[in-house]
Design a protein around this motif. Structure first.
Motif, PDB file in Angstrom:
ATOM      1  N   VAL A  52       3.196  56.918  55.328  1.00 60.02           N
ATOM      2  CA  VAL A  52       2.847  57.074  54.005  1.00 60.02           C
ATOM      3  C   VAL A  52       1.786  56.095  53.334  1.00 60.02           C
ATOM      4  O   VAL A  52       1.905  54.789  53.980  1.00 60.02           O
ATOM      5  CB  VAL A  52       4.066  57.204  53.055  1.00 60.02           C
ATOM      6  CG1 VAL A  52       5.318  58.349  53.627  1.00 60.02           C
ATOM      7  CG2 VAL A  52       4.743  55.754  53.094  1.00 60.02           C
ATOM      8  N   ARG A  53       1.343  56.382  52.223  1.00 58.50           N
ATOM      9  CA  ARG A  53       0.398  55.416  51.510  1.00 58.50           C
ATOM     10  C   ARG A  53       1.528  54.858  50.469  1.00 58.50           C
ATOM     11  O   ARG A  53       2.156  55.507  49.804  1.00 58.50           O
ATOM     12  CB  ARG A  53      -0.727  55.843  51.035  1.00 58.50           C
ATOM     13  CG  ARG A  53      -1.684  56.653  51.989  1.00 58.50           C
ATOM     14  CD  ARG A  53      -2.406  55.592  52.572  1.00 58.50           C
ATOM     15  NE  ARG A  53      -3.448  54.875  51.775  1.00 58.50           N
ATOM     16  CZ  ARG A  53      -4.293  53.825  52.385  1.00 58.50           C
ATOM     17  NH1 ARG A  53      -4.073  53.525  53.643  1.00 58.50           N
ATOM     18  NH2 ARG A  53      -4.984  53.296  51.581  1.00 58.50           N
ATOM     19  N   ALA A  54       1.543  53.559  50.463  1.00 62.12           N
ATOM     20  CA  ALA A  54       2.454  53.034  49.539  1.00 62.12           C
ATOM     21  C   ALA A  54       1.752  51.708  48.661  1.00 62.12           C
ATOM     22  O   ALA A  54       1.165  51.065  49.326  1.00 62.12           O
ATOM     23  CB  ALA A  54       3.554  52.171  50.231  1.00 62.12           C
ATOM     24  N   VAL A  55       1.851  51.684  47.412  1.00 63.23           N
ATOM     25  CA  VAL A  55       1.378  50.658  46.565  1.00 63.23           C
ATOM     26  C   VAL A  55       2.608  49.832  46.440  1.00 63.23           C
ATOM     27  O   VAL A  55       3.680  50.015  45.793  1.00 63.23           O
ATOM     28  CB  VAL A  55       1.081  51.360  45.167  1.00 63.23           C
ATOM     29  CG1 VAL A  55       0.479  50.144  44.197  1.00 63.23           C
ATOM     30  CG2 VAL A  55       0.000  52.165  45.321  1.00 63.23           C
ATOM     31  N   VAL A  56       2.307  48.601  46.868  1.00 68.75           N
ATOM     32  CA  VAL A  56       3.722  47.740  47.180  1.00 68.75           C
ATOM     33  C   VAL A  56       2.910  46.272  46.558  1.00 68.75           C
ATOM     34  O   VAL A  56       1.989  45.797  46.451  1.00 68.75           O
ATOM     35  CB  VAL A  56       3.818  47.259  48.645  1.00 68.75           C
ATOM     36  CG1 VAL A  56       4.965  46.188  48.730  1.00 68.75           C
ATOM     37  CG2 VAL A  56       3.821  48.284  49.494  1.00 68.75           C
ATOM     38  N   ILE A  76       5.561  51.991  45.695  1.00 67.70           N
ATOM     39  CA  ILE A  76       5.416  53.301  45.022  1.00 67.70           C
ATOM     40  C   ILE A  76       4.833  54.237  46.081  1.00 67.70           C
ATOM     41  O   ILE A  76       3.707  54.086  46.585  1.00 67.70           O
ATOM     42  CB  ILE A  76       4.737  53.320  43.701  1.00 67.70           C
ATOM     43  CG1 ILE A  76       5.176  52.378  42.816  1.00 67.70           C
ATOM     44  CG2 ILE A  76       4.411  54.609  43.052  1.00 67.70           C
ATOM     45  CD1 ILE A  76       4.301  51.836  41.507  1.00 67.70           C
ATOM     46  N   ILE A  77       5.560  55.316  46.556  1.00 67.37           N
ATOM     47  CA  ILE A  77       4.940  56.108  47.247  1.00 67.37           C
ATOM     48  C   ILE A  77       4.951  57.747  46.765  1.00 67.37           C
ATOM     49  O   ILE A  77       5.755  58.016  45.740  1.00 67.37           O
ATOM     50  CB  ILE A  77       5.799  56.461  48.598  1.00 67.37           C
ATOM     51  CG1 ILE A  77       7.054  56.802  48.369  1.00 67.37           C
ATOM     52  CG2 ILE A  77       5.796  55.066  49.192  1.00 67.37           C
ATOM     53  CD1 ILE A  77       8.162  56.888  49.640  1.00 67.37           C
ATOM     54  N   GLY A  78       3.885  58.588  46.926  1.00 63.97           N
ATOM     55  CA  GLY A  78       3.637  59.876  46.374  1.00 63.97           C
ATOM     56  C   GLY A  78       4.847  60.804  47.358  1.00 63.97           C
ATOM     57  O   GLY A  78       5.279  60.873  48.392  1.00 63.97           O
ATOM     58  N   ASN A  79       5.163  61.863  46.454  1.00 64.90           N
ATOM     59  CA  ASN A  79       6.091  63.064  46.879  1.00 64.90           C
ATOM     60  C   ASN A  79       5.362  63.990  47.960  1.00 64.90           C
ATOM     61  O   ASN A  79       5.824  64.626  48.582  1.00 64.90           O
ATOM     62  CB  ASN A  79       6.752  63.513  45.717  1.00 64.90           C
ATOM     63  CG  ASN A  79       7.901  64.524  46.209  1.00 64.90           C
ATOM     64  OD1 ASN A  79       8.789  64.113  47.103  1.00 64.90           O
ATOM     65  ND2 ASN A  79       7.567  65.899  46.262  1.00 64.90           N
ATOM     66  N   ALA A  80       3.867  64.113  47.605  1.00 72.18           N
ATOM     67  CA  ALA A  80       3.292  65.143  48.459  1.00 72.18           C
ATOM     68  C   ALA A  80       3.082  64.800  49.651  1.00 72.18           C
ATOM     69  O   ALA A  80       3.472  65.901  50.631  1.00 72.18           O
ATOM     70  CB  ALA A  80       1.943  65.313  47.738  1.00 72.18           C
ATOM     71  N   GLU A  81       3.067  63.554  50.327  1.00 76.31           N
ATOM     72  CA  GLU A  81       3.351  63.383  51.689  1.00 76.31           C
ATOM     73  C   GLU A  81       4.476  63.758  52.229  1.00 76.31           C
ATOM     74  O   GLU A  81       4.667  64.282  53.182  1.00 76.31           O
ATOM     75  CB  GLU A  81       2.870  61.847  52.167  1.00 76.31           C
ATOM     76  CG  GLU A  81       1.545  61.452  51.710  1.00 76.31           C
ATOM     77  CD  GLU A  81       1.410  59.926  51.665  1.00 76.31           C
ATOM     78  OE1 GLU A  81       2.141  59.506  50.818  1.00 76.31           O
ATOM     79  OE2 GLU A  81       0.519  59.600  52.533  1.00 76.31           O
ATOM     80  N   MET A  82       5.479  63.178  51.409  1.00 80.90           N
ATOM     81  CA  MET A  82       6.883  63.649  52.049  1.00 80.90           C
ATOM     82  C   MET A  82       7.078  65.302  52.182  1.00 80.90           C
ATOM     83  O   MET A  82       7.681  65.707  53.094  1.00 80.90           O
ATOM     84  CB  MET A  82       7.913  62.956  51.035  1.00 80.90           C
ATOM     85  CG  MET A  82       7.914  61.456  51.171  1.00 80.90           C
ATOM     86  SD  MET A  82       8.854  60.746  49.876  1.00 80.90           S
ATOM     87  CE  MET A  82      10.562  60.927  50.738  1.00 80.90           C
ATOM     88  N   ALA A  83       6.859  65.932  51.119  1.00 80.52           N
ATOM     89  CA  ALA A  83       7.016  67.252  51.094  1.00 80.52           C
ATOM     90  C   ALA A  83       6.349  68.041  52.105  1.00 80.52           C
ATOM     91  O   ALA A  83       6.706  69.020  52.819  1.00 80.52           O
ATOM     92  CB  ALA A  83       6.682  67.843  49.861  1.00 80.52           C
ATOM     93  N   ALA A  84       4.880  67.671  52.502  1.00 80.97           N
ATOM     94  CA  ALA A  84       3.938  68.151  53.409  1.00 80.97           C
ATOM     95  C   ALA A  84       4.746  67.993  54.868  1.00 80.97           C
ATOM     96  O   ALA A  84       4.315  68.818  55.840  1.00 80.97           O
ATOM     97  CB  ALA A  84       2.594  67.615  53.379  1.00 80.97           C
ATOM     98  N   ALA A  85       5.134  66.837  55.078  1.00 85.98           N
ATOM     99  CA  ALA A  85       5.694  66.454  56.392  1.00 85.98           C
ATOM    100  C   ALA A  85       7.271  67.166  56.718  1.00 85.98           C
ATOM    101  O   ALA A  85       7.774  66.875  57.680  1.00 85.98           O
ATOM    102  CB  ALA A  85       5.655  64.917  56.507  1.00 85.98           C
ATOM    103  N   GLY A  86       7.819  67.617  55.504  1.00 87.81           N
ATOM    104  CA  GLY A  86       9.189  68.063  55.723  1.00 87.81           C
ATOM    105  C   GLY A  86      10.299  67.167  55.639  1.00 87.81           C
ATOM    106  O   GLY A  86      11.201  67.197  56.433  1.00 87.81           O
TER     107      GLY A  86
END
Length: 128
Positions: A52-56, A76-86
């Motif tokens: 994931v891309r994370a703003v840390v 802070i991570i986005g939900n789009a990456e998590m949803a796309a990867a299942g």
């Protein structure tokens, strides 16, 4: 608006690996093979991993309240990456985040929504 949040995280974030250990043993063991309480996989039995891309950032002194301690980190991570990867559900306590060779444990996840749709996750991290 969610596209703008995702673009900001993609632009300003850094590659990190979010991991969740599996509770299942990597292979079946006959009863009584190992001494009491010993686990053959010792936490290295795979599980789910997601880049994931994370703003840390480190938490500011003004953020240090309740269970938050000095030295804790916010990612802070986005939900789009998590949803796309299942990814199975949202990030949760006990998950791990690795970046630049350092490992952090997720203590809590605050999911932010926009009109009821999950957009991003604020992860309270400890370790590193």
């Amino acid at each position: 608006m969610p596209a703008g949040i995702a673009a900001t995280i993609r632009r300003e974030g850094e590659d990190s690996v979010l991991s969740r250990a599996s509770n299942a043993p990597p292979f079946p063991l006959p009863f009584g093979t190992l001494p009491w309480g010993q686990q053959p996989w010792e936490g290295a039995n795979g599980g789910d991993h997601l880049v994931v891309r994370a703003v840390v950032r480190d938490l500011a002194p003004s953020d240090v309240v309740g269970s938050v301690k000095q030295g804790d980190t916010l990612a802070i991570i986005g939900n789009a990456e998590m949803a796309a990867a299942g990814w199975p559900g949202f990030a949760r306590a006990g998950d791990r985040l690795r970046r630049f060779g350092r490992a952090y444990t997720v203590l809590a996840c605050d999911t932010r929504t926009l009109r009821g749709v999950p957009v991003k996750h604020h992860l309270h991290l400890r370790g590193g």
